[in-house]
Design a protein around this motif. Structure first.
Motif, PDB file in Angstrom:
ATOM      1  N   PHE A  45       0.832  -1.209   0.000  1.00  0.00           N
ATOM      2  CA  PHE A  45       0.000   0.000   0.000  1.00  0.00           C
ATOM      3  C   PHE A  45       0.866   1.258   0.000  1.00  0.00           C
ATOM      4  O   PHE A  45       0.573   2.227  -0.692  1.00  0.00           O
ATOM      5  CB  PHE A  45      -0.955   0.003   1.199  1.00  0.00           C
ATOM      6  CG  PHE A  45      -2.110  -0.934   1.028  1.00  0.00           C
ATOM      7  CD1 PHE A  45      -3.186  -0.589   0.224  1.00  0.00           C
ATOM      8  CD2 PHE A  45      -2.125  -2.158   1.658  1.00  0.00           C
ATOM      9  CE1 PHE A  45      -4.258  -1.454   0.045  1.00  0.00           C
ATOM     10  CE2 PHE A  45      -3.182  -3.038   1.501  1.00  0.00           C
ATOM     11  CZ  PHE A  45      -4.257  -2.680   0.693  1.00  0.00           C
ATOM     12  N   VAL A  46       1.946   1.230   0.759  1.00  0.00           N
ATOM     13  CA  VAL A  46       2.865   2.368   0.795  1.00  0.00           C
ATOM     14  C   VAL A  46       3.511   2.558  -0.581  1.00  0.00           C
ATOM     15  O   VAL A  46       3.612   3.673  -1.089  1.00  0.00           O
ATOM     16  CB  VAL A  46       3.940   2.172   1.886  1.00  0.00           C
ATOM     17  CG1 VAL A  46       5.027   3.233   1.795  1.00  0.00           C
ATOM     18  CG2 VAL A  46       3.294   2.177   3.266  1.00  0.00           C
ATOM     19  N   PHE A  47       3.927   1.445  -1.206  1.00  0.00           N
ATOM     20  CA  PHE A  47       4.531   1.515  -2.538  1.00  0.00           C
ATOM     21  C   PHE A  47       3.556   2.100  -3.557  1.00  0.00           C
ATOM     22  O   PHE A  47       3.915   2.957  -4.365  1.00  0.00           O
ATOM     23  CB  PHE A  47       4.977   0.116  -2.990  1.00  0.00           C
ATOM     24  CG  PHE A  47       5.502   0.073  -4.394  1.00  0.00           C
ATOM     25  CD1 PHE A  47       6.793   0.455  -4.677  1.00  0.00           C
ATOM     26  CD2 PHE A  47       4.686  -0.336  -5.442  1.00  0.00           C
ATOM     27  CE1 PHE A  47       7.286   0.424  -5.975  1.00  0.00           C
ATOM     28  CE2 PHE A  47       5.161  -0.374  -6.740  1.00  0.00           C
ATOM     29  CZ  PHE A  47       6.459   0.007  -7.003  1.00  0.00           C
ATOM     30  N   PHE A  48       2.301   1.647  -3.509  1.00  0.00           N
ATOM     31  CA  PHE A  48       1.284   2.126  -4.438  1.00  0.00           C
ATOM     32  C   PHE A  48       1.111   3.641  -4.295  1.00  0.00           C
ATOM     33  O   PHE A  48       1.112   4.379  -5.279  1.00  0.00           O
ATOM     34  CB  PHE A  48      -0.048   1.416  -4.171  1.00  0.00           C
ATOM     35  CG  PHE A  48      -1.139   1.789  -5.121  1.00  0.00           C
ATOM     36  CD1 PHE A  48      -1.311   1.105  -6.312  1.00  0.00           C
ATOM     37  CD2 PHE A  48      -2.017   2.824  -4.826  1.00  0.00           C
ATOM     38  CE1 PHE A  48      -2.324   1.441  -7.192  1.00  0.00           C
ATOM     39  CE2 PHE A  48      -3.035   3.173  -5.703  1.00  0.00           C
ATOM     40  CZ  PHE A  48      -3.184   2.476  -6.889  1.00  0.00           C
ATOM     41  N   ALA A  49       1.001   4.107  -3.053  1.00  0.00           N
ATOM     42  CA  ALA A  49       0.834   5.538  -2.799  1.00  0.00           C
ATOM     43  C   ALA A  49       2.081   6.317  -3.224  1.00  0.00           C
ATOM     44  O   ALA A  49       1.976   7.385  -3.839  1.00  0.00           O
ATOM     45  CB  ALA A  49       0.545   5.779  -1.319  1.00  0.00           C
ATOM     46  N   HIS A  50       3.258   5.788  -2.929  1.00  0.00           N
ATOM     47  CA  HIS A  50       4.507   6.442  -3.316  1.00  0.00           C
ATOM     48  C   HIS A  50       4.600   6.574  -4.833  1.00  0.00           C
ATOM     49  O   HIS A  50       4.940   7.635  -5.362  1.00  0.00           O
ATOM     50  CB  HIS A  50       5.694   5.645  -2.781  1.00  0.00           C
ATOM     51  CG  HIS A  50       7.020   6.173  -3.222  1.00  0.00           C
ATOM     52  ND1 HIS A  50       7.636   5.724  -4.359  1.00  0.00           N
ATOM     53  CD2 HIS A  50       7.830   7.117  -2.687  1.00  0.00           C
ATOM     54  CE1 HIS A  50       8.780   6.376  -4.509  1.00  0.00           C
ATOM     55  NE2 HIS A  50       8.920   7.218  -3.505  1.00  0.00           N
ATOM     56  N   ASP A  51       4.304   5.492  -5.535  1.00  0.00           N
ATOM     57  CA  ASP A  51       4.368   5.505  -6.993  1.00  0.00           C
ATOM     58  C   ASP A  51       3.366   6.506  -7.569  1.00  0.00           C
ATOM     59  O   ASP A  51       3.674   7.249  -8.493  1.00  0.00           O
ATOM     60  CB  ASP A  51       4.097   4.093  -7.530  1.00  0.00           C
ATOM     61  CG  ASP A  51       4.576   3.907  -8.953  1.00  0.00           C
ATOM     62  OD1 ASP A  51       5.710   4.322  -9.259  1.00  0.00           O
ATOM     63  OD2 ASP A  51       3.815   3.327  -9.754  1.00  0.00           O
ATOM     64  N   TRP A  52       2.184   6.549  -7.001  1.00  0.00           N
ATOM     65  CA  TRP A  52       1.139   7.478  -7.447  1.00  0.00           C
ATOM     66  C   TRP A  52       1.586   8.928  -7.237  1.00  0.00           C
ATOM     67  O   TRP A  52       1.465   9.756  -8.133  1.00  0.00           O
ATOM     68  CB  TRP A  52      -0.151   7.180  -6.679  1.00  0.00           C
ATOM     69  CG  TRP A  52      -1.306   8.031  -7.076  1.00  0.00           C
ATOM     70  CD1 TRP A  52      -2.121   7.847  -8.149  1.00  0.00           C
ATOM     71  CD2 TRP A  52      -1.789   9.195  -6.402  1.00  0.00           C
ATOM     72  NE1 TRP A  52      -3.088   8.831  -8.183  1.00  0.00           N
ATOM     73  CE2 TRP A  52      -2.898   9.671  -7.112  1.00  0.00           C
ATOM     74  CE3 TRP A  52      -1.376   9.875  -5.252  1.00  0.00           C
ATOM     75  CZ2 TRP A  52      -3.598  10.801  -6.724  1.00  0.00           C
ATOM     76  CZ3 TRP A  52      -2.079  10.995  -4.864  1.00  0.00           C
ATOM     77  CH2 TRP A  52      -3.172  11.444  -5.596  1.00  0.00           C
ATOM     78  N   LEU A  53       2.120   9.222  -6.063  1.00  0.00           N
ATOM     79  CA  LEU A  53       2.593  10.583  -5.778  1.00  0.00           C
ATOM     80  C   LEU A  53       3.799  10.949  -6.640  1.00  0.00           C
ATOM     81  O   LEU A  53       3.911  12.079  -7.120  1.00  0.00           O
ATOM     82  CB  LEU A  53       2.960  10.724  -4.297  1.00  0.00           C
ATOM     83  CG  LEU A  53       1.785  10.725  -3.338  1.00  0.00           C
ATOM     84  CD1 LEU A  53       2.283  10.582  -1.897  1.00  0.00           C
ATOM     85  CD2 LEU A  53       0.947  11.981  -3.492  1.00  0.00           C
ATOM     86  N   TRP A  54       4.690   9.999  -6.846  1.00  0.00           N
ATOM     87  CA  TRP A  54       5.892  10.245  -7.648  1.00  0.00           C
ATOM     88  C   TRP A  54       5.508  10.651  -9.078  1.00  0.00           C
ATOM     89  O   TRP A  54       6.085  11.574  -9.635  1.00  0.00           O
ATOM     90  CB  TRP A  54       6.750   8.984  -7.670  1.00  0.00           C
ATOM     91  CG  TRP A  54       8.077   9.187  -8.356  1.00  0.00           C
ATOM     92  CD1 TRP A  54       8.363   8.957  -9.659  1.00  0.00           C
ATOM     93  CD2 TRP A  54       9.278   9.686  -7.771  1.00  0.00           C
ATOM     94  NE1 TRP A  54       9.668   9.259  -9.925  1.00  0.00           N
ATOM     95  CE2 TRP A  54      10.262   9.707  -8.788  1.00  0.00           C
ATOM     96  CE3 TRP A  54       9.625  10.102  -6.478  1.00  0.00           C
ATOM     97  CZ2 TRP A  54      11.562  10.136  -8.549  1.00  0.00           C
ATOM     98  CZ3 TRP A  54      10.930  10.521  -6.262  1.00  0.00           C
ATOM     99  CH2 TRP A  54      11.869  10.539  -7.282  1.00  0.00           C
ATOM    100  N   GLU A  55       4.539   9.963  -9.658  1.00  0.00           N
ATOM    101  CA  GLU A  55       4.130  10.271 -11.030  1.00  0.00           C
ATOM    102  C   GLU A  55       3.416  11.613 -11.127  1.00  0.00           C
ATOM    103  O   GLU A  55       3.363  12.210 -12.182  1.00  0.00           O
ATOM    104  CB  GLU A  55       3.243   9.158 -11.578  1.00  0.00           C
ATOM    105  CG  GLU A  55       4.028   7.918 -11.912  1.00  0.00           C
ATOM    106  CD  GLU A  55       3.189   6.865 -12.614  1.00  0.00           C
ATOM    107  OE1 GLU A  55       2.039   7.156 -12.991  1.00  0.00           O
ATOM    108  OE2 GLU A  55       3.699   5.753 -12.770  1.00  0.00           O
TER     109      GLU A  55
END
Length: 64
Positions: A45-55
C-alpha cells in the motif's frame, strides 16, 4: 491498471523474500508467515501511494 499489476507483482516477490528471511531468523513457520504476510501487505500500500505521488510530481521538482 498497470500500477495495480506492478504493485501485485512487487507484493508477491516481497512476500516470498519476507517469509524466507523471517523463517531463517526465527525457525518458526507460524511467526514467519505472520511477519511475511503483514509487513509486505502494508508495504504494498505504501509503494502504491509512493508511486502514485511520484508520477504526479513534476520532473523538475523530483530529487536528482
Amino acid at each position: 491498471m498497470r500500477r495495480v499489476a506492478k504493485t501485485a507483482s512487487y507484493w508477491c516477490v516481497h512476500i516470498t523474500v519476507a517469509i524466507t528471511l523471517a523463517y531463517a531468523l526465527t525457525g518458526n513457520l507460524a511467526a514467519a508467515m505472520a511477519i511475511g504476510l503483514l509487513e509486505p501487505t502494508v508495504q504494498a500500500f505504501v509503494f502504491f501511494a509512493h508511486d502514485w505521488l511520484w508520477e504526479r510530481t513534476p520532473a523538475a521538482e523530483r530529487p536528482a
